[in-house]
Design a protein around this motif. Structure first.
Motif, PDB file in Angstrom:
ATOM      1  N   LYS A  83       0.839  -1.195   0.000  1.00 11.76           N
ATOM      2  CA  LYS A  83       0.000   0.000   0.000  1.00 11.76           C
ATOM      3  C   LYS A  83       0.876   1.249   0.000  1.00 11.76           C
ATOM      4  O   LYS A  83       1.861   1.322   0.729  1.00 11.76           O
ATOM      5  CB  LYS A  83      -0.906  -0.009   1.238  1.00 11.76           C
ATOM      6  N   LYS A  84       0.525   2.222  -0.839  1.00  7.93           N
ATOM      7  CA  LYS A  84       1.250   3.481  -0.888  1.00  7.93           C
ATOM      8  C   LYS A  84       0.304   4.572  -1.379  1.00  7.93           C
ATOM      9  O   LYS A  84      -0.869   4.302  -1.701  1.00  7.93           O
ATOM     10  CB  LYS A  84       2.463   3.372  -1.812  1.00  7.93           C
ATOM     11  N   HIS A  85       0.799   5.796  -1.440  1.00  5.18           N
ATOM     12  CA  HIS A  85      -0.002   6.917  -1.951  1.00  5.18           C
ATOM     13  C   HIS A  85       0.317   7.131  -3.429  1.00  5.18           C
ATOM     14  O   HIS A  85       1.475   7.076  -3.847  1.00  5.18           O
ATOM     15  CB  HIS A  85       0.301   8.202  -1.170  1.00  5.18           C
ATOM     16  N   TRP A  86      -0.747   7.367  -4.186  1.00  2.43           N
ATOM     17  CA  TRP A  86      -0.595   7.733  -5.589  1.00  2.43           C
ATOM     18  C   TRP A  86      -1.298   9.073  -5.769  1.00  2.43           C
ATOM     19  O   TRP A  86      -2.510   9.145  -5.908  1.00  2.43           O
ATOM     20  CB  TRP A  86      -1.176   6.666  -6.506  1.00  2.43           C
ATOM     21  N   GLY A  87      -0.494  10.154  -5.705  1.00  2.00           N
ATOM     22  CA  GLY A  87      -1.108  11.471  -5.676  1.00  2.00           C
ATOM     23  C   GLY A  87      -1.820  11.663  -4.348  1.00  2.00           C
ATOM     24  O   GLY A  87      -1.237  11.479  -3.277  1.00  2.00           O
ATOM     25  N   ILE A  88      -3.100  11.996  -4.400  1.00  2.00           N
ATOM     26  CA  ILE A  88      -3.869  12.162  -3.159  1.00  2.00           C
ATOM     27  C   ILE A  88      -4.812  10.988  -2.917  1.00  2.00           C
ATOM     28  O   ILE A  88      -5.758  11.108  -2.132  1.00  2.00           O
ATOM     29  CB  ILE A  88      -4.650  13.489  -3.161  1.00  2.00           C
ATOM     30  N   PHE A  89      -4.550   9.866  -3.566  1.00  2.05           N
ATOM     31  CA  PHE A  89      -5.337   8.666  -3.337  1.00  2.05           C
ATOM     32  C   PHE A  89      -4.431   7.549  -2.837  1.00  2.05           C
ATOM     33  O   PHE A  89      -3.216   7.557  -3.071  1.00  2.05           O
ATOM     34  CB  PHE A  89      -6.052   8.227  -4.618  1.00  2.05           C
ATOM     35  N   ALA A  90      -5.008   6.588  -2.150  1.00  2.00           N
ATOM     36  CA  ALA A  90      -4.261   5.414  -1.702  1.00  2.00           C
ATOM     37  C   ALA A  90      -4.281   4.371  -2.810  1.00  2.00           C
ATOM     38  O   ALA A  90      -5.316   4.126  -3.433  1.00  2.00           O
ATOM     39  CB  ALA A  90      -4.880   4.856  -0.424  1.00  2.00           C
ATOM     40  N   LEU A  91      -3.133   3.762  -3.053  1.00  2.00           N
ATOM     41  CA  LEU A  91      -2.982   2.720  -4.064  1.00  2.00           C
ATOM     42  C   LEU A  91      -2.614   1.423  -3.365  1.00  2.00           C
ATOM     43  O   LEU A  91      -1.646   1.376  -2.597  1.00  2.00           O
ATOM     44  CB  LEU A  91      -1.902   3.101  -5.075  1.00  2.00           C
ATOM     45  N   ALA A  92      -3.358   0.372  -3.618  1.00  2.00           N
ATOM     46  CA  ALA A  92      -3.089  -0.925  -2.998  1.00  2.00           C
ATOM     47  C   ALA A  92      -2.897  -1.992  -4.069  1.00  2.00           C
ATOM     48  O   ALA A  92      -3.584  -1.990  -5.092  1.00  2.00           O
ATOM     49  CB  ALA A  92      -4.216  -1.324  -2.058  1.00  2.00           C
ATOM     50  N   THR A  93      -1.963  -2.892  -3.809  1.00  2.00           N
ATOM     51  CA  THR A  93      -1.762  -4.074  -4.647  1.00  2.00           C
ATOM     52  C   THR A  93      -1.877  -5.297  -3.749  1.00  2.00           C
ATOM     53  O   THR A  93      -1.164  -5.400  -2.741  1.00  2.00           O
ATOM     54  CB  THR A  93      -0.380  -4.057  -5.329  1.00  2.00           C
ATOM     55  N   VAL A  94      -2.774  -6.198  -4.090  1.00  2.00           N
ATOM     56  CA  VAL A  94      -3.017  -7.403  -3.298  1.00  2.00           C
ATOM     57  C   VAL A  94      -2.641  -8.619  -4.128  1.00  2.00           C
ATOM     58  O   VAL A  94      -3.113  -8.781  -5.254  1.00  2.00           O
ATOM     59  CB  VAL A  94      -4.494  -7.499  -2.854  1.00  2.00           C
ATOM     60  N   LYS A  95      -1.779  -9.471  -3.560  1.00  2.00           N
ATOM     61  CA  LYS A  95      -1.366 -10.710  -4.218  1.00  2.00           C
ATOM     62  C   LYS A  95      -1.796 -11.890  -3.355  1.00  2.00           C
ATOM     63  O   LYS A  95      -1.433 -11.990  -2.188  1.00  2.00           O
ATOM     64  CB  LYS A  95       0.154 -10.733  -4.422  1.00  2.00           C
ATOM     65  N   SER A  96      -2.572 -12.774  -3.942  1.00  2.00           N
ATOM     66  CA  SER A  96      -3.030 -13.989  -3.273  1.00  2.00           C
ATOM     67  C   SER A  96      -2.305 -15.171  -3.895  1.00  2.00           C
ATOM     68  O   SER A  96      -2.310 -15.325  -5.123  1.00  2.00           O
ATOM     69  CB  SER A  96      -4.545 -14.124  -3.438  1.00  2.00           C
ATOM     70  N   PHE A  97      -1.676 -16.020  -3.069  1.00  2.00           N
ATOM     71  CA  PHE A  97      -0.934 -17.141  -3.648  1.00  2.00           C
ATOM     72  C   PHE A  97      -1.062 -18.395  -2.791  1.00  2.00           C
ATOM     73  O   PHE A  97      -1.123 -18.344  -1.572  1.00  2.00           O
ATOM     74  CB  PHE A  97       0.546 -16.779  -3.854  1.00  2.00           C
ATOM     75  N   VAL A  98      -1.149 -19.520  -3.502  1.00  2.00           N
ATOM     76  CA  VAL A  98      -1.120 -20.853  -2.907  1.00  2.00           C
ATOM     77  C   VAL A  98      -0.056 -21.636  -3.655  1.00  2.00           C
ATOM     78  O   VAL A  98      -0.222 -21.930  -4.841  1.00  2.00           O
ATOM     79  CB  VAL A  98      -2.486 -21.571  -3.006  1.00  2.00           C
ATOM     80  N   LEU A  99       1.055 -21.922  -2.979  1.00  2.00           N
ATOM     81  CA  LEU A  99       2.209 -22.561  -3.619  1.00  2.00           C
ATOM     82  C   LEU A  99       2.662 -21.707  -4.804  1.00  2.00           C
ATOM     83  O   LEU A  99       3.011 -20.559  -4.641  1.00  2.00           O
ATOM     84  CB  LEU A  99       1.865 -23.994  -4.008  1.00  2.00           C
ATOM     85  N   ALA A 100       2.620 -22.253  -6.027  1.00  2.00           N
ATOM     86  CA  ALA A 100       3.120 -21.504  -7.187  1.00  2.00           C
ATOM     87  C   ALA A 100       2.025 -20.716  -7.892  1.00  2.00           C
ATOM     88  O   ALA A 100       2.309 -19.952  -8.820  1.00  2.00           O
ATOM     89  CB  ALA A 100       3.785 -22.459  -8.180  1.00  2.00           C
ATOM     90  N   ASP A 101       0.770 -20.877  -7.487  1.00  2.00           N
ATOM     91  CA  ASP A 101      -0.351 -20.180  -8.125  1.00  2.00           C
ATOM     92  C   ASP A 101      -0.555 -18.815  -7.474  1.00  2.00           C
ATOM     93  O   ASP A 101      -0.600 -18.705  -6.237  1.00  2.00           O
ATOM     94  CB  ASP A 101      -1.627 -21.009  -8.015  1.00  2.00           C
ATOM     95  N   THR A 102      -0.691 -17.776  -8.310  1.00  2.00           N
ATOM     96  CA  THR A 102      -0.788 -16.410  -7.794  1.00  2.00           C
ATOM     97  C   THR A 102      -1.843 -15.619  -8.553  1.00  2.00           C
ATOM     98  O   THR A 102      -1.950 -15.710  -9.774  1.00  2.00           O
ATOM     99  CB  THR A 102       0.561 -15.673  -7.912  1.00  2.00           C
ATOM    100  N   LEU A 103      -2.625 -14.847  -7.807  1.00  2.00           N
ATOM    101  CA  LEU A 103      -3.521 -13.836  -8.380  1.00  2.00           C
ATOM    102  C   LEU A 103      -3.096 -12.482  -7.823  1.00  2.00           C
ATOM    103  O   LEU A 103      -2.657 -12.383  -6.673  1.00  2.00           O
ATOM    104  CB  LEU A 103      -4.976 -14.098  -7.988  1.00  2.00           C
TER     105      LEU A 103
END
Length: 412
Positions: A83-103
């Protein structure tokens, strides 16, 4: 005795049976693999939803952070949140993983504003707010204790049947402030020396939000003509000129001054120290931002000015650390339409035909005609809080934003 042909027939039958059995085994294995893959994908999606829900429920005042979560404590369902700021909005990146599988998903977040019904907030400087002509204010207002009144301007009276189509309340001496952490971050970016950064050339840049941000120095460019999208930030210690041919999507620019040419169309966040000048017939799509953060003891008035026939969707704000004689100015030209918010720690100048679907906050309104300068007069403007989209999301830069976060925009 068996004939030789019977032996061949038996071999063929056995081969066919073996082939069928092998096919059934392979088919069963394929369907089992597909089933397991589908189950893993469903599990990843559930974990992704859990991660997104966690981010949206987190305190909005938290800045940059990286969190690794083991959702159920069994070491098999993991989520990584950045999570970080992008301009005046919050930007989030979520990674879900089980073993080698990732979303993974990336998104901007904003503040819900359903409980904020204010159309106009005018600081109390012991001056009434006057309305004239075809002005219409729809929504609640907070104005000085001197109140509101109908006025004649250019021999024209106020044409409405009531002053405000909403409730009238008393304002305070000052505006509700802006969050100091966000202002400090913007000031740090505006004071950043871009000399060590690569210079933006004629190449177009498309940077995924799953990649590292790319920063460029545009101090020496006569104007920006590029097509830029994604995690791209431009810096300049002088004036940045954006041509009508430029294509900006999600781009952030920090500069001393910014000039946008007539006819430009795009989506960007522009931050400046001295001035932001938007030409005529410009369209800035949601969630665009025009932010002016001035310094103390400036010689000239820091201002944001929009020309005629513009369409702006997002947030316009000006800020000065200490109230000066030349307060910051936000000026909206004739027939300009704003969907969102206009906030000025100073003056707002509204020309005739301006329409704001949302909220307007300032210390003082001004309007200038060829003959007279009017203070705290609204003439032939429409300020309608109820006309703003119900799905509009604001920024946590505004203080008092206790309402929950939601997803503003999915990022690629």
């Amino acid at each position: 005795m068996l004939k030789a042909g019977a032996l061949y027939f038996s071999i063929i039958v056995a081969f066919i049976i073996a082939l069928i059995c092998a096919s059934l085994i392979m088919l069963a294995a394929h369907y089992r693999g597909s089933y397991l893959k589908e189950m893993r994908m469903a599990r990843l999606n559930r974990n992704m939803d859990s991660g997104i829900a966690y981010v949206l429920a987190e305190n909005t005042k938290k800045g940059q952070n990286n969190i690794a979560l083991d959702l159920f404590g069994d070491q098999t369902d993991s989520v990584l949140i950045e999570k970080k700021h992008w301009g005046i909005f919050a930007l989030a990146t979520v990674k879900s993983f089980v073993l080698a599988d990732t979303l993974k998903r990336s998104f901007l977040m904003g503040q819900e504003t359903g409980n904020d019904t204010i159309a106009v907030y005018l600081s109390d400087e012991d001056r009434p707010l006057s309305v004239s002509g075809d002005t219409r204010i729809t929504g609640n207002v907070e104005v000085p204790k001197a109140g509101m009144r109908k006025s004649y301007v250019d021999s024209r009276p106020y044409s409405g049947d009531q002053l405000v189509y909403g409730k009238i309340g008393d304002s305070k001496r000052t505006l509700k402030g802006l969050e100091n952490t966000w202002i400090k971050e913007i000031e740090s970016e505006l004071d950043f020396d871009p000399v060590q950064l690569p210079t933006l050339n004629s190449t177009d840049e498309q940077v995924s939000f799953f990649s590292r941000v790319r920063k460029f120095n545009v101090s020496g460019l006569s104007q920006v003509n590029n097509q830029l999208s994604g995690q791209v930030i431009l810096y300049s210690d002088t004036t940045v000129k954006i041509s009508a041919a430029a294509k900006l999507d999600n781009t952030i620019i920090y500069a001393k001054s910014i000039v946008v040419a007539d006819g430009f169309k795009g989506n960007c966040q522009l931050f400046a120290r001295d001035s932001i000048v938007i030409g005529n017939d410009v369209s800035l799509n949601y969630p665009s931002v025009l932010g002016l953060v001035s310094k103390e003891k400036m010689v000239d008035q820091a201002k944001i000015t929009l020309g005629k026939n513009n369409r702006f969707e997002g947030i316009i704000f000006s800020y000065e650390p200490k109230r000066s004689a030349l307060q910051t100015l936000v000026g909206l030209g004739e027939q300009t339409t704003v969907q969102g918010e206009v906030y000025a720690t100073g003056l707002i100048k509204l020309d005739k035909g301006v329409k704001v679907a949302g909220k307007v906050s300032c210390n003082r309104f001004i309007m200038k005609t060829p003959a007279t300068l009017y203070e705290n007069f609204l003439i032939d403007v429409i300020l309608n809080r109820k006309a703003r989209s119900r799905v509009y999301l604001s920024s946590a830069i505004f203080t008092g934003g206790a309402e929950k976060q939601n997803i503003l925009r999915w990022q690629n």
